[in-house]
Design an enzyme around this catalytic site. Structure first.
Site, PDB file in Angstrom:
ATOM      1  N   CYS A   1      81.249  23.853  15.910  1.00 37.70           N
ATOM      2  CA  CYS A   1      80.221  24.879  15.785  1.00 37.70           C
ATOM      3  C   CYS A   1      80.118  25.711  17.076  1.00 37.70           C
ATOM      4  CB  CYS A   1      78.888  24.250  15.387  1.00 37.70           C
ATOM      5  SG  CYS A   1      77.707  25.429  14.703  1.00 37.70           S
TER       6      CYS A   1
ATOM      7  N   HIS B   1      80.040  20.456  11.397  1.00 37.85           N
ATOM      8  CA  HIS B   1      79.729  19.245  12.166  1.00 37.85           C
ATOM      9  C   HIS B   1      80.168  18.012  11.380  1.00 37.85           C
ATOM     10  CE1 HIS B   1      76.837  21.236  14.997  1.00 37.85           C
ATOM     11  NE2 HIS B   1      76.675  22.049  13.978  1.00 37.85           N
TER      12      HIS B   1
ATOM     13  N   GLU C   1      80.436  15.128  12.724  1.00 34.16           N
ATOM     14  CA  GLU C   1      79.774  14.000  13.385  1.00 34.16           C
ATOM     15  C   GLU C   1      78.432  13.647  12.745  1.00 34.16           C
ATOM     16  OE1 GLU C   1      77.998  17.571  15.368  1.00 34.16           O
ATOM     17  OE2 GLU C   1      79.961  17.026  14.583  1.00 34.16           O
TER      18      GLU C   1
END
Length: 197
Positions: free
Chosen positions: A82, A176, A178
């Protein structure tokens, strides 16, 4: 380097903790990086999501921008998500005043291209090099890549827009991974770091 690379997460701003967890699950030694001397001790680096203008200003303030540029230019593996993708772009479309990038990927990125915070969404994204089917991508005020140069390879597209790019030892995603508990993109990056060692 051993089979367990040391991978830093740039810890100036953004979702640092989630990346540390994802990297640890991919069998890397993960540590936060805030100072040039900490950057010098890692084999690779993740630049997390956050606010790209703020991160760029903090990198200057902490004396990190030039050391980051030097390490990336010298071939240190780096992965940006991002805002991290924006920082790895050689060029930003409509940058904020005073916004600088680390560079390293021959691409032009459009900030907040997928819309505002309330337009955030999750989507399944096929990422070249990641086995086992699509990755769950979380898009939060996400950029997209307008165009890539000859040296950059598009590794994922969503809705007709480029959302992941790789160039040599540098990887960047608009989304993202994660935040989902699926750590396959971090495992891919950890393998990139291992292969350099």
């Amino acid at each position: 380097m051993t089979d367990t690379p040391v991978i830093g997460v740039l810890a100036l701003q953004g979702d640092v903790r989630e990346h540390l967890i994802a990297l640890a699950s991919a069998d890397a030694v993960a540590r936060p990086v805030r100072r040039p001397e900490e950057l010098a001790e890692v084999d690779g680096l993740v630049i997390p999501g956050g606010e790209s203008t703020t991160m760029s200003k903090l990198a200057v303030l902490f004396g990190m921008l030039e050391p980051l540029r030097q390490r990336v230019a010298a071939g240190m593996p780096v992965y940006g998500t991002c805002a991290g993708m924006i920082l790895l772009a050689d060029k930003i479309l409509d940058p904020r005043s005073g916004q600088e990038t680390v560079g390293g990927i021959d691409m032009i990125v459009r900030r907040n291209a997928f819309g505002r915070q309330n337009e955030s969404f999750e989507a399944a994204v096929e990422v070249a090099g990641v086995l086992g089917g699509p990755v769950d991508g979380v898009f939060i005020r996400a950029p997209w890549v307008e165009s890539v140069g000859a040296r950059a390879e598009v590794v994922a597209v969503h809705g007709g827009h480029i959302v992941a790019v790789r160039q040599g030892n540098a990887l960047a995603t608009s989304f993202h991974p994660e935040l989902t508990g699926d750590h396959r993109v971090h495992a891919l990056f950890t393998e990139m770091v291992r292969s350099v060692g």
